[in-house]
Write a protein that holds these residues in place. Sequence first.
Motif, PDB file in Angstrom:
ATOM      1  N   ARG A 237       0.832  -1.210   0.000  1.00  0.00           N
ATOM      2  CA  ARG A 237       0.000   0.000   0.000  1.00  0.00           C
ATOM      3  C   ARG A 237       0.868   1.263   0.000  1.00  0.00           C
ATOM      4  NH1 ARG A 237      -4.920   2.070   1.988  1.00  0.00           N
ATOM      5  NH2 ARG A 237      -4.835   4.321   1.569  1.00  0.00           N
ATOM      6  N   ILE A 238       1.944   1.252   0.775  1.00  0.00           N
ATOM      7  CA  ILE A 238       2.824   2.421   0.826  1.00  0.00           C
ATOM      8  C   ILE A 238       3.462   2.663  -0.547  1.00  0.00           C
ATOM      9  CG2 ILE A 238       4.976   3.324   1.799  1.00  0.00           C
ATOM     10  CD1 ILE A 238       4.202   1.997   4.447  1.00  0.00           C
ATOM     11  N   GLN A 239       3.907   1.595  -1.225  1.00  0.00           N
ATOM     12  CA  GLN A 239       4.456   1.773  -2.572  1.00  0.00           C
ATOM     13  C   GLN A 239       3.394   2.317  -3.527  1.00  0.00           C
ATOM     14  OE1 GLN A 239       6.200  -2.056  -3.535  1.00  0.00           O
ATOM     15  NE2 GLN A 239       8.215  -1.399  -2.816  1.00  0.00           N
ATOM     16  N   GLU A 240       2.169   1.840  -3.357  1.00  0.00           N
ATOM     17  CA  GLU A 240       1.066   2.337  -4.196  1.00  0.00           C
ATOM     18  C   GLU A 240       0.830   3.814  -3.953  1.00  0.00           C
ATOM     19  OE1 GLU A 240      -3.749   1.666  -4.318  1.00  0.00           O
ATOM     20  OE2 GLU A 240      -2.466  -0.095  -4.027  1.00  0.00           O
ATOM     21  N   ASP A 241       0.775   4.231  -2.696  1.00  0.00           N
ATOM     22  CA  ASP A 241       0.567   5.651  -2.378  1.00  0.00           C
ATOM     23  C   ASP A 241       1.723   6.513  -2.888  1.00  0.00           C
ATOM     24  OD1 ASP A 241      -1.813   5.015  -1.207  1.00  0.00           O
ATOM     25  OD2 ASP A 241      -1.185   5.441   0.857  1.00  0.00           O
ATOM     26  N   MET A 242       2.936   5.962  -2.858  1.00  0.00           N
ATOM     27  CA  MET A 242       4.102   6.700  -3.342  1.00  0.00           C
ATOM     28  C   MET A 242       4.139   6.791  -4.860  1.00  0.00           C
ATOM     29  SD  MET A 242       7.137   5.227  -0.880  1.00  0.00           S
ATOM     30  CE  MET A 242       7.346   5.753   0.817  1.00  0.00           C
ATOM     31  N   GLY A 243       3.338   5.942  -5.541  1.00  0.00           N
ATOM     32  CA  GLY A 243       3.355   5.922  -7.000  1.00  0.00           C
ATOM     33  C   GLY A 243       4.587   5.227  -7.557  1.00  0.00           C
ATOM     34  N   LEU A 244       5.119   4.262  -6.803  1.00  0.00           N
ATOM     35  CA  LEU A 244       6.344   3.580  -7.208  1.00  0.00           C
ATOM     36  C   LEU A 244       6.033   2.178  -7.737  1.00  0.00           C
ATOM     37  CD1 LEU A 244       8.660   4.496  -4.202  1.00  0.00           C
ATOM     38  CD2 LEU A 244       8.591   5.587  -6.454  1.00  0.00           C
ATOM     39  N   ARG A 245       6.993   1.622  -8.460  1.00  0.00           N
ATOM     40  CA  ARG A 245       6.889   0.265  -8.966  1.00  0.00           C
ATOM     41  C   ARG A 245       6.768  -0.714  -7.798  1.00  0.00           C
ATOM     42  NH1 ARG A 245      10.563  -3.403  -8.880  1.00  0.00           N
ATOM     43  NH2 ARG A 245      12.098  -1.840  -8.243  1.00  0.00           N
ATOM     44  N   LYS A 246       5.863  -1.681  -7.938  1.00  0.00           N
ATOM     45  CA  LYS A 246       5.648  -2.664  -6.881  1.00  0.00           C
ATOM     46  C   LYS A 246       6.809  -3.664  -6.835  1.00  0.00           C
ATOM     47  CE  LYS A 246       1.571  -1.659  -5.109  1.00  0.00           C
ATOM     48  NZ  LYS A 246       0.420  -2.577  -5.245  1.00  0.00           N
ATOM     49  N   VAL A 247       7.112  -4.149  -5.638  1.00  0.00           N
ATOM     50  CA  VAL A 247       8.155  -5.157  -5.411  1.00  0.00           C
ATOM     51  C   VAL A 247       7.479  -6.428  -4.912  1.00  0.00           C
ATOM     52  CG1 VAL A 247      10.194  -5.746  -4.040  1.00  0.00           C
ATOM     53  CG2 VAL A 247       9.898  -3.404  -4.888  1.00  0.00           C
ATOM     54  N   HIS A 248       7.855  -7.576  -5.491  1.00  0.00           N
ATOM     55  CA  HIS A 248       7.299  -8.855  -5.039  1.00  0.00           C
ATOM     56  C   HIS A 248       7.868  -9.210  -3.664  1.00  0.00           C
ATOM     57  CE1 HIS A 248       5.497  -9.574  -8.929  1.00  0.00           C
ATOM     58  NE2 HIS A 248       6.666  -9.383  -9.521  1.00  0.00           N
ATOM     59  N   ILE A 249       7.015  -9.741  -2.807  1.00  0.00           N
ATOM     60  CA  ILE A 249       7.438 -10.156  -1.463  1.00  0.00           C
ATOM     61  C   ILE A 249       7.536 -11.674  -1.417  1.00  0.00           C
ATOM     62  CG2 ILE A 249       6.843 -10.194   0.985  1.00  0.00           C
ATOM     63  CD1 ILE A 249       5.416  -7.534   0.568  1.00  0.00           C
ATOM     64  N   TYR A 250       8.648 -12.155  -0.896  1.00  0.00           N
ATOM     65  CA  TYR A 250       8.935 -13.591  -0.859  1.00  0.00           C
ATOM     66  C   TYR A 250       9.311 -13.953   0.579  1.00  0.00           C
ATOM     67  CZ  TYR A 250      11.198 -17.955  -2.367  1.00  0.00           C
ATOM     68  OH  TYR A 250      11.552 -19.259  -2.537  1.00  0.00           O
ATOM     69  N   GLU A 251       8.491 -14.803   1.208  1.00  0.00           N
ATOM     70  CA  GLU A 251       8.648 -15.064   2.638  1.00  0.00           C
ATOM     71  C   GLU A 251       9.389 -16.362   2.928  1.00  0.00           C
ATOM     72  OE1 GLU A 251       4.619 -15.005   4.081  1.00  0.00           O
ATOM     73  OE2 GLU A 251       4.814 -12.932   4.715  1.00  0.00           O
ATOM     74  N   PHE A 252      10.049 -16.382   4.063  1.00  0.00           N
ATOM     75  CA  PHE A 252      10.652 -17.599   4.579  1.00  0.00           C
ATOM     76  C   PHE A 252      10.628 -17.533   6.098  1.00  0.00           C
ATOM     77  CE2 PHE A 252      13.957 -14.478   3.940  1.00  0.00           C
ATOM     78  CZ  PHE A 252      14.692 -14.523   5.109  1.00  0.00           C
ATOM     79  N   SER A 253      10.861 -18.651   6.730  1.00  0.00           N
ATOM     80  CA  SER A 253      10.812 -18.701   8.189  1.00  0.00           C
ATOM     81  C   SER A 253      12.165 -18.384   8.799  1.00  0.00           C
ATOM     82  CB  SER A 253      10.375 -20.097   8.648  1.00  0.00           C
ATOM     83  OG  SER A 253      10.506 -20.229  10.037  1.00  0.00           O
ATOM     84  N   ARG A 254      12.141 -17.737   9.938  1.00  0.00           N
ATOM     85  CA  ARG A 254      13.350 -17.577  10.742  1.00  0.00           C
ATOM     86  C   ARG A 254      13.708 -18.906  11.377  1.00  0.00           C
ATOM     87  NH1 ARG A 254      14.111 -12.304  14.453  1.00  0.00           N
ATOM     88  NH2 ARG A 254      15.842 -13.552  15.173  1.00  0.00           N
TER      89      ARG A 254
END
Length: 505
Positions: A237-254
């Motif tokens: 949402r913050i990237q959207e409000d900033m008008g910036l290109r979206k970044v894919h999020i890739y999760e892993f466990s600690r």
Amino acid sequence: MESAVSKKKESSKPSSSTNVKEIVNSNRPEVDLPYAEMGKWLSPHRPCKSGFIEPIFYSEIFLRFDDTNPAKESNEFVDNILIDIATLGINYEKITYTSDYFPNLMEMAEKLIKEGKAYIDDTPKEQVKYEREKKIESKCRNQSVDENLKLWNEMIMGTEMGVQCCLRGKLDITDNNGSMRDPTYYRCNPIPHHRVGSKYKIYPTYDFACPFVDSIEGITHMLRSNEYHDRNPQYSRIQEDMGLRKVHIYEFSRVNMVYTVLSKRKLLWFVENNKVDGWDDARFPTVQGIVRRGLQIQALIHFILDQGRMEWNVCFVLEWNGPILNNGASMNLNVMEWDKLWNINKKMIDPVCPQHTAILEENRVLLTLLDGPHKPFVRVIPKHKKYAAAGDKTTTFTNKIWIEQADAKAISPNEEITLMDWGNAIVREINKDKKGNVTELIGVLHLDGSFKTTKLKLTWLPHTNELVPLTLVEFGYLITKKKKVRLYVTSQVQECKFRVQSENV
């Protein structure tokens, strides 16, 4: 503090049209990263504790320090992370700092204020916390843009009014996800920054800075642990409000380990209270700590890969000189035993590590061999029976030798034993003191005997004045409880005095 992976290299690598699954390399596990193109994959990752991620997409590595909080950042942390990265064998193209983008971040913050997507809030901290929990709008949420800009300038100047304020994003105060309820973007903080000094009185939060810098630096995939899962909608949402290109999020466990803590804040407590001798203390779960304790980096890589596949059926690619490891980082919450890591390490060390003999000095026992060599002689034997590259060592043979008390107590009268790297002997006489400790052994050699017939195979050292004192330090765990509820501090450090033959030291 993070590192980022940069864009494509121009060497003889597969073209961008190459499907990642088609890459063949027998020494590396393969990865199919969603939405990634060959040579155009960039991602920030944390360089400390959990290993080194080397992309299969042939990208360069940027190292980024997210130094957004002057109260918690220092050159000491930067220097030690650089040491860790060198230890892990990571080669990066350049270092960047979030503080390099402070002017850009301030411009973006002002832009959001003017667009009505952020506002200045002077509500006391505890009241803000209460309102966010109850989904109550702040009294400042709908104030005018002009009023917000006025208070924004107060923050920039660090005035008495400014230090009472913070900049909050106008997201969704009614959202069931707490991270979306108007998070803080900027705080006023008069503490000097370790890189830029007292130039600024305001600093961005991590939540505000990362979406901006990730997009600006060209990051395509944000790799981060799933403890931040609830913040993923906020990040987008913050990237959207900033008008910036979206970044894919890739999760892993600690990976969480028993009998220790992984929080930098909690580890700092041990350092500042002199419970350990520094960040490289052998009980610390830091890269420097576990390497000082004897861990091989490849063992750490193997350990991380062995935790199981990720949700998207991909794995991190790591430098590996053995078979392909088709495992990735797990999405499950992992609380791991240290034994597993050290067993992997042992399997790597044992086949190649030079082997020496040491005898525990306390209560050691002299074995006199009546028919042993009265004139000592020396033989050269390999340091490792199955690995010639380990080199050779010299062993002195004489009629009086030392063995450990525990071994001496295990011997029965007239028992045949095997003396390692020499042959068999028969113990004829065992003398003990009133406490039951063995004080002397007398025997004869039986070199024609077979080691297959003996129960005890004993290490020994010659009785000479050339033995060298050696202190081995055995470290216990950092805390006494498997899972941390409260900190139960331990000082499990045990010193043992040994003797080794001088020519081999």
